[in-house]
Design a protein around this motif. Structure first.
Motif, PDB file in Angstrom:
ATOM      1  N   ASP A  69     -11.939 -23.013  82.547  1.00 17.25           N
ATOM      2  CA  ASP A  69     -12.863 -22.211  83.354  1.00 17.25           C
ATOM      3  C   ASP A  69     -13.509 -21.155  82.449  1.00 17.25           C
ATOM      4  N   PRO A  70     -14.848 -21.157  82.359  1.00 13.26           N
ATOM      5  CA  PRO A  70     -15.501 -20.229  81.405  1.00 13.26           C
ATOM      6  C   PRO A  70     -15.327 -18.756  81.774  1.00 13.26           C
ATOM      7  N   ASP A  71     -14.917 -18.474  83.019  1.00 10.82           N
ATOM      8  CA  ASP A  71     -14.781 -17.066  83.415  1.00 10.82           C
ATOM      9  C   ASP A  71     -13.338 -16.578  83.420  1.00 10.82           C
ATOM     10  N   LYS A  72     -12.398 -17.493  83.263  1.00  8.19           N
ATOM     11  CA  LYS A  72     -11.000 -17.060  83.401  1.00  8.19           C
ATOM     12  C   LYS A  72     -10.385 -16.694  82.054  1.00  8.19           C
ATOM     13  N   LEU A  73      -9.371 -15.850  82.141  1.00  6.44           N
ATOM     14  CA  LEU A  73      -8.690 -15.378  80.934  1.00  6.44           C
ATOM     15  C   LEU A  73      -7.563 -16.344  80.561  1.00  6.44           C
ATOM     16  N   PHE A  74      -7.078 -16.201  79.323  1.00  8.04           N
ATOM     17  CA  PHE A  74      -6.007 -17.067  78.826  1.00  8.04           C
ATOM     18  C   PHE A  74      -4.631 -16.429  79.011  1.00  8.04           C
ATOM     19  N   LEU A  75      -4.621 -15.150  79.322  1.00  8.48           N
ATOM     20  CA  LEU A  75      -3.393 -14.442  79.732  1.00  8.48           C
ATOM     21  C   LEU A  75      -3.814 -13.523  80.871  1.00  8.48           C
ATOM     22  N   PRO A  76      -2.937 -13.237  81.809  1.00  9.01           N
ATOM     23  CA  PRO A  76      -3.323 -12.269  82.846  1.00  9.01           C
ATOM     24  C   PRO A  76      -3.627 -10.925  82.169  1.00  9.01           C
ATOM     25  N   PRO A  77      -4.663 -10.205  82.635  1.00 10.22           N
ATOM     26  CA  PRO A  77      -5.070  -8.991  81.915  1.00 10.22           C
ATOM     27  C   PRO A  77      -3.929  -8.006  81.696  1.00 10.22           C
ATOM     28  N   GLU A  78      -3.052  -7.849  82.700  1.00  9.14           N
ATOM     29  CA  GLU A  78      -2.031  -6.790  82.543  1.00  9.14           C
ATOM     30  C   GLU A  78      -0.978  -7.101  81.489  1.00  9.14           C
ATOM     31  N   VAL A  79      -0.920  -8.325  80.970  1.00  9.36           N
ATOM     32  CA  VAL A  79       0.010  -8.564  79.850  1.00  9.36           C
ATOM     33  C   VAL A  79      -0.702  -8.608  78.495  1.00  9.36           C
ATOM     34  N   VAL A  80      -2.029  -8.464  78.498  1.00  9.63           N
ATOM     35  CA  VAL A  80      -2.744  -8.334  77.213  1.00  9.63           C
ATOM     36  C   VAL A  80      -2.345  -6.970  76.645  1.00  9.63           C
ATOM     37  N   THR A  81      -1.993  -6.935  75.358  1.00 17.98           N
ATOM     38  CA  THR A  81      -1.366  -5.723  74.806  1.00 17.98           C
ATOM     39  C   THR A  81      -2.276  -4.482  74.851  1.00 17.98           C
ATOM     40  N   LEU A  82      -3.597  -4.709  74.883  1.00 21.50           N
ATOM     41  CA  LEU A  82      -4.509  -3.552  74.874  1.00 21.50           C
ATOM     42  C   LEU A  82      -4.966  -3.154  76.278  1.00 21.50           C
ATOM     43  N   ARG A  90     -12.865  -9.428  75.912  1.00 24.56           N
ATOM     44  CA  ARG A  90     -11.559  -9.441  76.613  1.00 24.56           C
ATOM     45  C   ARG A  90     -11.032 -10.872  76.695  1.00 24.56           C
ATOM     46  N   ARG A  91     -11.938 -11.796  77.015  1.00 20.78           N
ATOM     47  CA  ARG A  91     -11.513 -13.194  77.148  1.00 20.78           C
ATOM     48  C   ARG A  91     -11.046 -13.731  75.785  1.00 20.78           C
ATOM     49  N   GLU A  92     -11.806 -13.384  74.739  1.00 19.94           N
ATOM     50  CA  GLU A  92     -11.431 -13.859  73.397  1.00 19.94           C
ATOM     51  C   GLU A  92     -10.091 -13.255  72.959  1.00 19.94           C
ATOM     52  N   LEU A  93      -9.904 -11.980  73.268  1.00 21.88           N
ATOM     53  CA  LEU A  93      -8.627 -11.341  72.915  1.00 21.88           C
ATOM     54  C   LEU A  93      -7.480 -12.036  73.646  1.00 21.88           C
ATOM     55  N   SER A  94      -7.692 -12.360  74.932  1.00 24.53           N
ATOM     56  CA  SER A  94      -6.613 -13.023  75.687  1.00 24.53           C
ATOM     57  C   SER A  94      -6.325 -14.399  75.084  1.00 24.53           C
ATOM     58  N   ARG A  95      -7.352 -15.080  74.556  1.00 23.80           N
ATOM     59  CA  ARG A  95      -7.137 -16.395  73.924  1.00 23.80           C
ATOM     60  C   ARG A  95      -6.284 -16.240  72.648  1.00 23.80           C
ATOM     61  N   GLN A  96      -6.632 -15.232  71.842  1.00 22.53           N
ATOM     62  CA  GLN A  96      -5.893 -15.036  70.591  1.00 22.53           C
ATOM     63  C   GLN A  96      -4.461 -14.564  70.862  1.00 22.53           C
ATOM     64  N   LEU A 143      -9.727   1.262  74.249  1.00 22.65           N
ATOM     65  CA  LEU A 143     -10.339   0.106  73.568  1.00 22.65           C
ATOM     66  C   LEU A 143     -10.672  -0.996  74.567  1.00 22.65           C
ATOM     67  N   TRP A 144      -9.751  -1.255  75.472  1.00 23.96           N
ATOM     68  CA  TRP A 144      -9.945  -2.299  76.490  1.00 23.96           C
ATOM     69  C   TRP A 144     -11.105  -1.919  77.417  1.00 23.96           C
ATOM     70  N   GLU A 145     -11.115  -0.668  77.834  1.00 30.29           N
ATOM     71  CA  GLU A 145     -12.164  -0.215  78.763  1.00 30.29           C
ATOM     72  C   GLU A 145     -13.546  -0.384  78.141  1.00 30.29           C
ATOM     73  N   ALA A 146     -13.623  -0.233  76.802  1.00 24.89           N
ATOM     74  CA  ALA A 146     -14.930  -0.321  76.141  1.00 24.89           C
ATOM     75  C   ALA A 146     -15.329  -1.766  75.808  1.00 24.89           C
ATOM     76  N   MET A 147     -14.441  -2.710  76.025  1.00 28.49           N
ATOM     77  CA  MET A 147     -14.699  -4.104  75.610  1.00 28.49           C
ATOM     78  C   MET A 147     -15.579  -4.850  76.601  1.00 28.49           C
ATOM     79  N   SER A 148     -16.421  -5.754  76.076  1.00 27.32           N
ATOM     80  CA  SER A 148     -17.206  -6.622  76.967  1.00 27.32           C
ATOM     81  C   SER A 148     -16.266  -7.667  77.576  1.00 27.32           C
ATOM     82  N   ALA A 149     -16.750  -8.307  78.655  1.00 30.02           N
ATOM     83  CA  ALA A 149     -15.928  -9.343  79.312  1.00 30.02           C
ATOM     84  C   ALA A 149     -15.629 -10.466  78.319  1.00 30.02           C
ATOM     85  N   SER A 150     -16.593 -10.794  77.442  1.00 29.40           N
ATOM     86  CA  SER A 150     -16.347 -11.925  76.529  1.00 29.40           C
ATOM     87  C   SER A 150     -15.331 -11.550  75.447  1.00 29.40           C
TER      88      SER A 150
END
Ligand code: FE2
Ligand code: FE2
Length: 294
Positions: free
Chosen positions: A34-47, A61-67, A52-59
């Motif tokens: 799904d192009p809009d969904k994250l690879f980890l739930p946001p609340e377990v992403v370390t940032l 955030r998604r890339e960070l969750s993938r990594q 830093l997270w608040e300033a990030m674009s949606a894309s």
């Protein structure tokens, strides 16, 4: 009357017959992401919840969750590789006709399929594994030399139980890719048996431990926390997501939300280790400093 180790292993074997998965056929590897969904739930992403997270674009955030997912799956593969090496050694000391041996072999088979599932998942999400090099690789290779006796089960619990608790809390998150959620569900089902096995064996050993073994086990419990914490904030994953790796790692380590998440994941294990007398005063201190205890 309390069950013997063989009876516990027998029950776990029966549970394995009823519910086990083969991720090669039990996961729909061809389902589109799904192009809009994250690879980890946001609340377990370390940032998550940091400036830093608040300033990030949606894309981003998604890339960070993938990594971050690729990082956690990679660490899972090294850990399961290590655990299987330890279990294979334990098998040389036990009766090959016993339930105990047969459940150990079943667990090793589960871990082989998990390593395959994690490797396929890293590939399917379009990421690359994070693989240890140099000193890190040497440390992973050398661990079976220092992990002896009850340490095998402490290592198993630290590696399995914290991840498991985090997975359980998040696998139904609607923001999560369905393929990742499915992999987590398969993993928590089989890990529940592994955790039961390791807890049972460790609890049985505690009564017979010498003072030296207890001190050594407590020291290993203490050092496990910073090793685990460090693995989760691998600065390379931030770099791959296009961030300043060192600055992002510092932000993640200082994040109160990240510490709370980790503390919630480690709470069950911490109380088990305390009840067994395996959490010494140094362990308490290190776990608190690392965010494993609040
Ligand atoms: Fe596993
Ligand atoms: Fe496991």
């Amino acid at each position: 009357m309390a069950s013997t180790a063989g009876e516990v292993a027998g029950r776990l074997l029966a549970g394995s017959v009823k519910r086990s998965y083969d991720p090669v056929v039990d996961m729909d590897w061809d389902a589109p992401l799904d192009p809009d969904k994250l690879f980890l739930p946001p609340e377990v992403v370390t940032l998550y919840a940091t400036p830093l997270w608040e300033a990030m674009s949606a894309s981003t955030r998604r890339e960070l969750s993938r990594q971050e997912l690729a990082n956690v799956l990679s660490a899972g593969i090294w850990f399961e590789n290590l655990l299987n090496r330890l279990l294979l050694r334990e098998l040389m000391k036990t009766d090959p006709t016993s339930h105990w041996s047969h459940y150990t072999l079943t667990e090793m088979g589960d871990e082989c399929r998990h390593m395959m599932m994690f490797g396929k998942l890293i590939d399917r999400i379009g990421a690359r594994p994070f693989w240890p090099r140099g000193a890190g690789r040497l440390a992973v290779m050398a661990l079976p030399l220092v992990l002896r006796g009850s340490m095998v089960w402490v290592a198993a619990l630290v590696g399995e139980e914290i991840f498991d608790a985090l997975q359980r809390r998040t696998l139904d998150d609607p923001q999560l890719q369905p393929l990742v959620s499915r992999a987590m569900r398969i993993h928590v089902t089989e890990e529940a048996r592994h955790i039961g096995f390791a807890r049972d064996l460790l609890a049985r050993r505690v009564g017979d431990m010498s003072r030296l073994e207890r001190a050594y086990t407590r020291a290993c419990v203490a050092v496990a926390a910073p090793i685990f914490r460090n693995l989760l904030v691998n600065w390379h994953m931030y770099e791959r997501a296009g961030l300043d790796g060192r600055a992002a790692k510092r932000a993640a380590l200082a994040s109160p939300h990240s510490r709370r998440t980790l503390g919630a994941g480690a709470a069950g294990l911490a109380s088990f280790l305390r009840a067994q007398g395996l959490m010494g005063p140094i362990g308490e201190q290190v776990w608190r400093r690392t965010g494993f205890l609040s």
